[in-house]
Design a protein around this motif. Structure first.
Motif, PDB file in Angstrom:
ATOM      1  N   ASN A 219       0.816  -1.212   0.000  1.00  0.00           N
ATOM      2  CA  ASN A 219       0.000   0.000   0.000  1.00  0.00           C
ATOM      3  C   ASN A 219       0.847   1.258   0.000  1.00  0.00           C
ATOM      4  O   ASN A 219       0.376   2.331   0.358  1.00  0.00           O
ATOM      5  CB  ASN A 219      -0.928   0.017   1.217  1.00  0.00           C
ATOM      6  CG  ASN A 219      -0.146   0.102   2.520  1.00  0.00           C
ATOM      7  OD1 ASN A 219       1.004  -0.324   2.602  1.00  0.00           O
ATOM      8  ND2 ASN A 219      -0.755   0.661   3.551  1.00  0.00           N
ATOM      9  N   GLY A 220       2.132   1.135  -0.371  1.00  0.00           N
ATOM     10  CA  GLY A 220       3.014   2.290  -0.315  1.00  0.00           C
ATOM     11  C   GLY A 220       3.956   2.347  -1.495  1.00  0.00           C
ATOM     12  O   GLY A 220       3.662   1.827  -2.578  1.00  0.00           O
ATOM     13  N   GLY A 221       5.090   2.999  -1.269  1.00  0.00           N
ATOM     14  CA  GLY A 221       6.022   3.223  -2.348  1.00  0.00           C
ATOM     15  C   GLY A 221       7.305   2.435  -2.235  1.00  0.00           C
ATOM     16  O   GLY A 221       7.345   1.356  -1.626  1.00  0.00           O
ATOM     17  N   LEU A 222       8.363   2.993  -2.814  1.00  0.00           N
ATOM     18  CA  LEU A 222       9.643   2.307  -2.915  1.00  0.00           C
ATOM     19  C   LEU A 222      10.488   2.463  -1.652  1.00  0.00           C
ATOM     20  O   LEU A 222      10.500   3.521  -1.028  1.00  0.00           O
ATOM     21  CB  LEU A 222      10.431   2.861  -4.105  1.00  0.00           C
ATOM     22  CG  LEU A 222       9.959   2.489  -5.503  1.00  0.00           C
ATOM     23  CD1 LEU A 222      10.712   3.309  -6.538  1.00  0.00           C
ATOM     24  CD2 LEU A 222      10.155   1.000  -5.756  1.00  0.00           C
ATOM     25  N   ASP A 223      11.199   1.396  -1.328  1.00  0.00           N
ATOM     26  CA  ASP A 223      12.202   1.403  -0.270  1.00  0.00           C
ATOM     27  C   ASP A 223      13.496   0.837  -0.844  1.00  0.00           C
ATOM     28  O   ASP A 223      13.475   0.032  -1.777  1.00  0.00           O
ATOM     29  CB  ASP A 223      11.782   0.543   0.928  1.00  0.00           C
ATOM     30  CG  ASP A 223      10.621   1.144   1.706  1.00  0.00           C
ATOM     31  OD1 ASP A 223      10.475   2.383   1.677  1.00  0.00           O
ATOM     32  OD2 ASP A 223       9.866   0.380   2.332  1.00  0.00           O
ATOM     33  N   ILE A 224      14.621   1.234  -0.254  1.00  0.00           N
ATOM     34  CA  ILE A 224      15.906   0.649  -0.643  1.00  0.00           C
ATOM     35  C   ILE A 224      16.704   0.382   0.623  1.00  0.00           C
ATOM     36  O   ILE A 224      16.761   1.215   1.526  1.00  0.00           O
ATOM     37  CB  ILE A 224      16.685   1.581  -1.607  1.00  0.00           C
ATOM     38  CG1 ILE A 224      17.960   0.881  -2.094  1.00  0.00           C
ATOM     39  CG2 ILE A 224      16.979   2.926  -0.981  1.00  0.00           C
ATOM     40  CD1 ILE A 224      18.650   1.602  -3.236  1.00  0.00           C
ATOM     41  N   ALA A 225      17.271  -0.817   0.711  1.00  0.00           N
ATOM     42  CA  ALA A 225      18.025  -1.210   1.902  1.00  0.00           C
ATOM     43  C   ALA A 225      19.171  -2.120   1.494  1.00  0.00           C
ATOM     44  O   ALA A 225      19.034  -2.951   0.595  1.00  0.00           O
ATOM     45  CB  ALA A 225      17.114  -1.920   2.904  1.00  0.00           C
ATOM     46  N   PRO A 226      20.343  -1.974   2.143  1.00  0.00           N
ATOM     47  CA  PRO A 226      21.509  -2.790   1.790  1.00  0.00           C
ATOM     48  C   PRO A 226      21.539  -4.123   2.521  1.00  0.00           C
ATOM     49  O   PRO A 226      21.083  -4.234   3.658  1.00  0.00           O
ATOM     50  CB  PRO A 226      22.683  -1.907   2.225  1.00  0.00           C
ATOM     51  CG  PRO A 226      22.138  -1.149   3.406  1.00  0.00           C
ATOM     52  CD  PRO A 226      20.682  -0.926   3.130  1.00  0.00           C
ATOM     53  N   GLU A 227      22.076  -5.136   1.852  1.00  0.00           N
ATOM     54  CA  GLU A 227      22.334  -6.437   2.465  1.00  0.00           C
ATOM     55  C   GLU A 227      23.746  -6.873   2.045  1.00  0.00           C
ATOM     56  O   GLU A 227      24.130  -6.699   0.892  1.00  0.00           O
ATOM     57  CB  GLU A 227      21.317  -7.490   1.995  1.00  0.00           C
ATOM     58  CG  GLU A 227      19.893  -7.211   2.434  1.00  0.00           C
ATOM     59  CD  GLU A 227      18.933  -8.297   1.976  1.00  0.00           C
ATOM     60  OE1 GLU A 227      19.424  -9.365   1.524  1.00  0.00           O
ATOM     61  OE2 GLU A 227      17.718  -8.076   2.041  1.00  0.00           O
ATOM     62  N   ARG A 228      24.493  -7.407   2.992  1.00  0.00           N
ATOM     63  CA  ARG A 228      25.863  -7.818   2.707  1.00  0.00           C
ATOM     64  C   ARG A 228      25.878  -8.953   1.680  1.00  0.00           C
ATOM     65  O   ARG A 228      25.124  -9.912   1.787  1.00  0.00           O
ATOM     66  CB  ARG A 228      26.541  -8.270   3.985  1.00  0.00           C
ATOM     67  CG  ARG A 228      27.960  -8.781   3.810  1.00  0.00           C
ATOM     68  CD  ARG A 228      28.921  -7.689   3.385  1.00  0.00           C
ATOM     69  NE  ARG A 228      29.225  -6.752   4.450  1.00  0.00           N
ATOM     70  CZ  ARG A 228      30.081  -5.746   4.328  1.00  0.00           C
ATOM     71  NH1 ARG A 228      30.699  -5.541   3.159  1.00  0.00           N
ATOM     72  NH2 ARG A 228      30.306  -4.937   5.336  1.00  0.00           N
ATOM     73  N   ILE A 229      26.722  -8.819   0.654  1.00  0.00           N
ATOM     74  CA  ILE A 229      26.855  -9.854  -0.366  1.00  0.00           C
ATOM     75  C   ILE A 229      27.697 -11.006   0.179  1.00  0.00           C
ATOM     76  O   ILE A 229      28.751 -10.785   0.781  1.00  0.00           O
ATOM     77  CB  ILE A 229      27.537  -9.300  -1.634  1.00  0.00           C
ATOM     78  CG1 ILE A 229      26.618  -8.270  -2.297  1.00  0.00           C
ATOM     79  CG2 ILE A 229      27.848 -10.411  -2.626  1.00  0.00           C
ATOM     80  CD1 ILE A 229      27.209  -7.653  -3.552  1.00  0.00           C
ATOM     81  N   LYS A 230      27.221 -12.228  -0.033  1.00  0.00           N
ATOM     82  CA  LYS A 230      27.994 -13.401   0.362  1.00  0.00           C
ATOM     83  C   LYS A 230      29.157 -13.601  -0.606  1.00  0.00           C
ATOM     84  O   LYS A 230      29.073 -13.231  -1.779  1.00  0.00           O
ATOM     85  CB  LYS A 230      27.089 -14.635   0.383  1.00  0.00           C
ATOM     86  CG  LYS A 230      25.987 -14.558   1.427  1.00  0.00           C
ATOM     87  CD  LYS A 230      25.128 -15.805   1.423  1.00  0.00           C
ATOM     88  CE  LYS A 230      24.021 -15.720   2.464  1.00  0.00           C
ATOM     89  NZ  LYS A 230      23.163 -16.920   2.463  1.00  0.00           N
ATOM     90  N   GLY A 231      30.210 -14.203  -0.110  1.00  0.00           N
ATOM     91  CA  GLY A 231      31.442 -14.340  -0.876  1.00  0.00           C
ATOM     92  C   GLY A 231      31.272 -14.940  -2.249  1.00  0.00           C
ATOM     93  O   GLY A 231      31.830 -14.449  -3.229  1.00  0.00           O
TER      94      GLY A 231
END
Length: 257
Positions: A219-231
């Protein structure tokens, strides 16, 4: 004689008491049954409300952004971003992704977003149960937005809603074709069950070693969030970069004014 009358009266009293007891027993059971029905209905409503809240808070992954390369040359620091979009299920990758190279490490990502009326979102309507987004452009902080890199083509069904097994409804085609009419015309917007149609953007610094996940709220808009990349994923990204990004589109920064 009086003894018989007394016995008869006693019998009538006992009979009356017994009848009253049966009545009270039945009334008690009826009341208990009604209370049980009300309790079950209340529990069912509570579960329905929980499902509504869960759906309203639900987020769907629509894209990932990853840094494949960062370097400095001739005094200019550049960042190459891999932009990958996903299908409606939030899992199926639509293509090998698009590469964009910007100056600096901060990028802006713009989109056209359609948000539907709450009643459709709450009921998880098949057409209007979740917000829609069309990514329009990406540009760096040192880049003129007028010369931004295009992502999806405006006024067309975005790639994220297409696929070999996806039927694009005429309703959805009309939404994108008439996006700005949705934004400007309240009557038309209400007729389509749309709460709001507007442009939205997210921006931040991007660094190697992270996946920047773009999600769209029900019911809303865009979000952006970081996640650590695995090796292992970072190794794959590096291998892809060394191979020249085969199968993907590559874009470089325009000349600064």
């Amino acid at each position: 004689m009086f003894r018989r009358i007394h016995q008869s009266l006693l019998f009538l009293v006992l009979l009356s008491a017994g009848g009253g007891g049966v009545f009270l027993y039945r009334e008690h059971n009826s009341t208990e049954h009604k209370l049980q029905e009300k309790l079950e209905a209340a529990n069912l409503r509570t579960e329905e409300l929980k499902q509504v809240v869960t759906h309203l808070e639900n987020k769907r992954r629509v894209a990932d952004v990853m840094v494949t390369e960062q370097n400095q040359s001739a005094g200019i620091f550049r960042t190459t971003l891999l932009f990958v979009e996903y299908a409606r299920d939030g899992i199926t990758q639509l293509n090998a992704g698009k590469y964009f190279t910007i100056e600096g490490k901060r990028a802006h990502i713009d989109a056209m977003v359609i948000k539907f009326d709450g009643k459709f979102v709450e009921s998880n309507d098949p057409l209007r149960g979740h917000s829609l987004a069309l990514f329009t452009r990406l540009y760096g902080e040192n880049q003129d937005p007028a010369h931004a890199f295009p992502i999806d083509e405006p006024e067309h069904i975005p790639a994220i809603y297409q696929g070999t097994h996806t039927v694009v409804e005429p309703f959805e085609r009309d939404l994108w074709k008439n996006f700005w009419k949705l934004a400007d015309d309240p009557e038309y917007r209400n007729s389509m069950g749309v709460r709001i149609a507007q442009g939205e953007g997210v921006w931040r610094d991007f660094d190697k070693g992270w996946i920047y996940r773009l999600t769209l709220q029900s019911n809303g808009g865009l979000d952006i969030a970081p996640e650590r990349i695995k090796g292992i994923l970072q190794e794959a990204l590096d291998a892809g970069r060394r191979a020249g990004g085969a199968g993907s589109s590559s874009t470089t920064s325009p000349t600064r004014p």
